[in-house]
Design an enzyme around this catalytic site. Structure first.
Site, PDB file in Angstrom:
ATOM      1  N   ASP A 154       0.858  -1.185   0.000  1.00 27.92           N
ATOM      2  CA  ASP A 154       0.000   0.000   0.000  1.00 27.92           C
ATOM      3  C   ASP A 154       0.895   1.236   0.000  1.00 27.92           C
ATOM      4  O   ASP A 154       1.521   1.551   1.010  1.00 27.92           O
ATOM      5  CB  ASP A 154      -0.903   0.020   1.243  1.00 27.92           C
ATOM      6  CG  ASP A 154      -1.971  -1.076   1.217  1.00 27.92           C
ATOM      7  OD1 ASP A 154      -1.755  -2.081   0.514  1.00 27.92           O
ATOM      8  OD2 ASP A 154      -3.000  -0.917   1.888  1.00 27.92           O
ATOM      9  N   LYS A 217      -6.884   3.261  -3.302  1.00 29.04           N
ATOM     10  CA  LYS A 217      -7.318   3.205  -1.909  1.00 29.04           C
ATOM     11  C   LYS A 217      -7.576   4.623  -1.427  1.00 29.04           C
ATOM     12  O   LYS A 217      -6.809   5.533  -1.739  1.00 29.04           O
ATOM     13  CB  LYS A 217      -6.212   2.510  -1.097  1.00 29.04           C
ATOM     14  CG  LYS A 217      -6.404   2.520   0.398  1.00 29.04           C
ATOM     15  CD  LYS A 217      -5.334   1.640   1.076  1.00 29.04           C
ATOM     16  CE  LYS A 217      -5.300   1.881   2.565  1.00 29.04           C
ATOM     17  NZ  LYS A 217      -4.237   1.117   3.247  1.00 29.04           N
ATOM     18  N   LYS A 253     -10.263   0.231  -2.497  1.00 28.47           N
ATOM     19  CA  LYS A 253     -10.210  -0.076  -1.069  1.00 28.47           C
ATOM     20  C   LYS A 253     -10.488   1.180  -0.255  1.00 28.47           C
ATOM     21  O   LYS A 253      -9.626   2.049  -0.153  1.00 28.47           O
ATOM     22  CB  LYS A 253      -8.830  -0.643  -0.708  1.00 28.47           C
ATOM     23  CG  LYS A 253      -8.629  -0.850   0.786  1.00 28.47           C
ATOM     24  CD  LYS A 253      -7.264  -1.449   1.090  1.00 28.47           C
ATOM     25  CE  LYS A 253      -7.010  -1.473   2.591  1.00 28.47           C
ATOM     26  NZ  LYS A 253      -5.661  -1.933   2.925  1.00 28.47           N
TER      27      LYS A 253
END
Lengths: 317, 288
Positions: A154, A217, A253
């Site tokens: 991430d 995300k 996400k």
């Protein structure tokens, strides 16, 4: 609303800084009132009984069980991994979560604890959460995670550069990180709480997709507001449009601030309505959360037992 | 009197320190003892029970952790505000229970006294129920009473104020938090009491007042795994067995209550306080 781009247009967009800028600035604006109203109206949809049970289990299997604290210890990561493997030990039919999300120095501990379970290990990287460091340091951060065996990385984008309009710089950085990831999946955190407008969210989403992010995300969870429904709507539109243009499925996400089952169900409704049914899988939709899993387990028990459960009966952390 | 139009009210629930409508959106008319319309009250549903229990659970740490002295001060303040609303309570009790103004004033006075009586026990109960235990060993062993947790209270159906105060005050005096289902036919004093609690330093969530049917909401309270005790006073006699059975699936105190509503004006004792307390015994090693 839809940004119908052909593959050729997308290739052209990434040719140089100017054309990238032109492409992102040329994306249609987001109707703020419209997207908020639509998110709110979808949020009122009622999910009951069998559909609710299915949604709870699906949501559990989509959770990236996260601990990103300065006080994280190896012991905490191990106990989190145990919970990820078997969220409700009394009910072995509860599915495992999708992944455990930790800082890169703890990725090795998580990998060891989750070996052979099928639960992924996600590691944040690139000077998370602010992203304020040199590119060498960021890439070294990614290498640390990947070498430890993280299956997902991430990364945070450089919001400063993005807000200054240096899209090419951000694009190159995501590209470089993607390369450093190797086989690991890359999630691009655009930190919507710092982007100020929905238009910027749309631009950052497309930037992340163009540069090769497997997931986009919403946030780090360290900035308020974190994930919101309207923001997630805009990002879901981006991945759907990306699919329409290229045929590639990319994921979304939302992370931070999703604490209750009710919230999670609202997100699943949004996924179904905005992106489509094929996104209702952990491969394409994840929740970045820590306390959400507790509530999902409580509600799961409520559905199965016919009475309300309490935090004395599940492992609440 | 002038022919001023009276304001017809629709009262709401008292939940987590706020006054929300019922999640179900239901209301029901409240009538006086002669059948005349008084007001509309929210008709609480099982989801309101769920929300109330989580609010009570959230408030439990702070309320049970407050010093007994501090809890006492807050409860004395409640009695003060209660007394300040004396006339309103007297009018509501008279309308709901069909008693004369003199009688209802006496009931309100008794309710204030009852509240003060329990407020006084907050910092004394530990001395009465706790102990330094004589043990055969090099230990200092002592027992302290601790609040049991979230208590579901089905308030008495006929005594709308004095009965309510008599079952609620002991719960909060021990440091427990409460989810109260008020009298269904006579909810107005309970609603006004929740306004008193909201303006009297009682932290939000310590007392949650739901207006509705005890026999509808009781089973949800009794089976709720996060409720630690239940007082079935307001449940019908037939429903009590069912409540006890549901409660037996979790470790839950079920108060033994008389079949019919007792005479609430009788002087209370500490038995209600005792039932909401758990004994914690500590063995502390002594030197040599």
């Amino acid at each position: 609303m839809a940004t119908a781009s052909s593959p050729a247009e997308l290739t052209d967009a990434t040719r140089d800084e100017t054309s990238l800028s032109r492409f992102l600035q040329g994306l249609p604006g987001v109707d703020q009132v419209g997207v908020e109203a639509r998110a709110a109206s979808l949020g009122t949809r009622s999910i009951k009984k069998a559909a609710k049970l299915w949604a709870i289990d699906t949501a559990i299997s989509m959770v990236d069980l996260t601990t990103l604290e300065g006080a994280d210890t190896r012991g905490k990561v191990r106990s989190l991994a145990a919970k990820a493997r078997r969220p409700d030990p009394d009910r072995p039919d509860a599915p495992p979560v999708a992944a455990v999300c930790v800082y890169p120095d703890l990725a090795a501990t998580a990998v060891e604890a989750l070996d052979g379970t099928g639960v992924g290990v996600a590691s944040v990287a690139t000077a998370f959460p602010s992203g304020r460091s040199s590119r060498e340091v960021k890439l070294a951060d990614v290498a640390l995670a990947v070498e430890a065996g993280a299956t997902e990385v991430d990364m945070v984008i450089d919001r400063g550069a993005f807000l200054e309009g240096r899209y090419g710089y951000v694009f190159d950085e995501i590209r470089a990180v993607k390369q450093a990831c190797g086989d690991a999946h890359l999630k691009v955190i655009i930190e919507t709480g710092e982007l100020a407008t929905y238009d910027n969210v749309r631009r950052a989403s497309w930037l992340g997709l163009l540069a090769g992010g497997d997931f986009i995300k919403t946030s780090t969870g360290k900035v308020s507001p974190a994930a919101t429904l309207p923001v997630t709507h805009v990002m879901l539109q981006a991945v759907r449009d990306w699919y329409d243009a290229t045929g590639q499925l990319r994921g979304v996400k939302p992370a931070g601030g999703i604490r209750s089952t009710k919230d999670a169900l609202r997100y699943l409704v949004a996924v179904h309505e905005v992106a489509g049914e094929e996104w209702l899988t952990p491969e394409l939709f994840r929740f970045g959360a820590s306390s959400l899993l507790n509530d999902l387990l409580l509600q799961r028990r409520t559905q199965h037992d016919g009475h309300y459960s309490g935090p004395d009966y599940v492992a609440v952390d | 009197m002038s022919d001023r139009v009276s304001v017809a009210k629709t009262y709401k629930l008292y939940l987590d320190g706020k006054f929300p409508r019922s999640e179900s959106g239901r209301t029901y008319p409240v009538t006086d003892s002669a059948g005349g319309f008084l007001a509309n009250a929210s008709h609480a549903s099982r989801k309101d029970v769920r929300d109330a229990v989580s609010a009570a659970r959230k408030a439990f740490g702070g309320w049970s952790g407050a010093t007994a002295y501090n809890r006492g001060q807050v409860l004395y303040r409640v009695a003060e505000v209660l007394e300040g609303r004396r006339e309103q309570f007297a009018a509501e009790v008279a309308a709901c229970e069909g008693v004369s103004t003199a009688e209802s004033s006496a009931i309100v006075d008794a309710a204030v006294d009852r509240w003060v009586w329990y407020a006084g026990w907050t910092d004394k109960i530990a001395s009465v129920l706790g102990a330094a235990n004589p043990v055969a060993g090099p230990y200092f062993s002592f027992t302290v009473p601790e609040p049991t947790g979230v208590v579901g209270v089905l308030a008495p159906q006929s005594s709308s104020l004095l009965g309510l105060v008599s079952v609620l005050a002991p719960v909060v005096a021990t440091g427990c938090t409460a989810v109260v289902v008020s009298s269904a036919e006579r909810p107005l004093p309970a609603i006004t009491l929740s306004e008193v609690l909201a303006t009297a330093d009682v932290p939000g969530g310590v007392v949650n007042v739901l207006t509705g049917r005890a026999d509808e909401l009781g089973p949800w309270l009794a089976s709720h795994a996060d409720v630690n005790a239940i007082d079935p006073t307001g449940a019908s006699r037939e429903a009590r067995v069912d409540l006890a059975q549901r409660a037996s699936n979790t470790v839950k105190r079920v108060l033994t209550v008389p079949a019919d509503e007792p005479d609430w004006t009788r002087r209370p004792d500490i038995s209600r306080l005792r039932r909401y307390l758990e004994a914690k015994t500590v063995w502390h090693p002594k030197g040599t």
